[in-house]
Design an enzyme around this catalytic site. Structure first.
Site, PDB file in Angstrom:
ATOM      1  N   CYS A 233      -0.351  -7.223   7.315  1.00 47.37           N
ATOM      2  CA  CYS A 233      -0.042  -8.533   8.039  1.00 47.37           C
ATOM      3  C   CYS A 233       1.166  -7.872   9.015  1.00 47.37           C
ATOM      4  CB  CYS A 233       0.373  -9.502   7.071  1.00 47.37           C
ATOM      5  SG  CYS A 233       0.160 -11.236   7.809  1.00 47.37           S
TER       6      CYS A 233
ATOM      7  N   HIS B  21      -4.139 -10.216   3.589  1.00 50.10           N
ATOM      8  CA  HIS B  21      -3.131  -9.861   2.526  1.00 50.10           C
ATOM      9  C   HIS B  21      -4.062  -9.457   1.109  1.00 50.10           C
ATOM     10  CE1 HIS B  21       0.754 -11.092   3.910  1.00 50.10           C
ATOM     11  NE2 HIS B  21       0.215 -11.948   4.672  1.00 50.10           N
TER      12      HIS B  21
ATOM     13  N   GLU C 146      -3.040  -7.581  -0.992  1.00 52.33           N
ATOM     14  CA  GLU C 146      -2.533  -7.320  -2.346  1.00 52.33           C
ATOM     15  C   GLU C 146      -2.493  -8.862  -2.874  1.00 52.33           C
ATOM     16  OE1 GLU C 146      -1.238  -8.096   0.604  1.00 52.33           O
ATOM     17  OE2 GLU C 146       0.320  -9.728   0.385  1.00 52.33           O
TER      18      GLU C 146
END
Ligand code: MN
Length: 250
Positions: free
Chosen positions: A109, A213, A215
């Site tokens: 990001c 994202h 994660e």
């Protein structure tokens, strides 16, 4: 021995004090992939940054604030958020040092934007007002909702890591890459043309940037994002092994 990875963080006033902050999702995703995350504060000290990268096996540039447009020579757009100068300085130094060292890098990001700007690229400061026909990239959906498609270009390192050319991702950004730095190539785009992935042109340097994202998605039914972290972990393990070989005998 598991590889150790530096993860950049932010700082902001919270409960009456300036505090160093990182979303826990980065920690879990990295740990799950078999690497040990070490959180690096926004340290405005280029020499210290270089020293840290000399003792780790990889770097994660995490998400966060908008980069000060002065860094890439642009006028500030009204929609661009407040700058975090020490974080900008720290992460630009991290990205450039990682490039010089060939250190495995995963840029997420804000991280993909830092990577691009550090190597000479520029940014679109506000997708809704500057990209005609753009879809929603910064919706109010949950951070784990896969809200738009991304095409992954065949033959890229990203396609190899994800084992797919067509995925769906979460999207929590209002800025994106504009001019791509010479050392990088585009690896993924959304249907509206917004850049969603770049990677190093140098085959000796594992550096992947994604605008979404991953994660937040490593516990998802789809394996794409787990595979991305696995590929990064493998590059870090390889780096750790070569570092060990190069250590002088005592
Ligand atoms: Mn997006």
């Amino acid at each position: 021995m598991r590889p150790i990875v530096a993860v950049s963080a932010t700082s902001r006033p919270t409960e009456g004090a300036e505090r160093v902050r990182l979303n826990e999702a980065y920690v879990s995703a990295l740990h799950q992939a078999g690497v040990i995350p070490l959180i690096l504060p926004p340290l405005d000290d280029t020499a210290a940054v270089a020293q840290v990268l000399g003792v780790v096996d990889g770097l994660v540039l995490s998400g966060g604030e908008d980069i000060d447009p002065i860094v890439y020579g642009a006028e500030r757009h009204p929609a661009t958020g407040a700058a975090h100068e020490s974080r900008d300085n720290c992460e630009l130094a991290l990205a450039r040092t990682a490039r010089a060292m060939g250190l495995p890098t995963l840029a997420i990001c804000r991280g993909i934007q830092v990577l691009n700007v550090a190597l000479g690229g520029t940014l679109i400061q506000d997708i809704p007002s500057q990209v005609g026909g753009a879809q929603t990239h910064d919706g109010t959906a949950a951070r784990t909702d896969r809200v738009h498609r991304v095409s992954i270009f065949p033959g890229t390192r990203l396609a190899g890591a994800l084992e797919s050319h067509d995925i769906a991702v979460n999207s929590v950004h209002h800025q994106a890459l504009d001019r791509v730095a010479a050392d990088l190539r585009v690896s993924a785009r959304a249907d509206d043309g917004v850049i969603e992935g770049v990677e190093s042109c140098d085959p000796r340097w594992f550096a992947l940037g994604v605008q979404w994202h991953p994660e937040e998605l490593t516990r998802d039914a789809e394996a794409w994002d787990r595979r991305l972290f696995s590929a990064f972990a493998a590059a870090c393990r390889e780096r750790a092994a070569s570092r060990k070989e190069n250590q002088p005998l005592r």
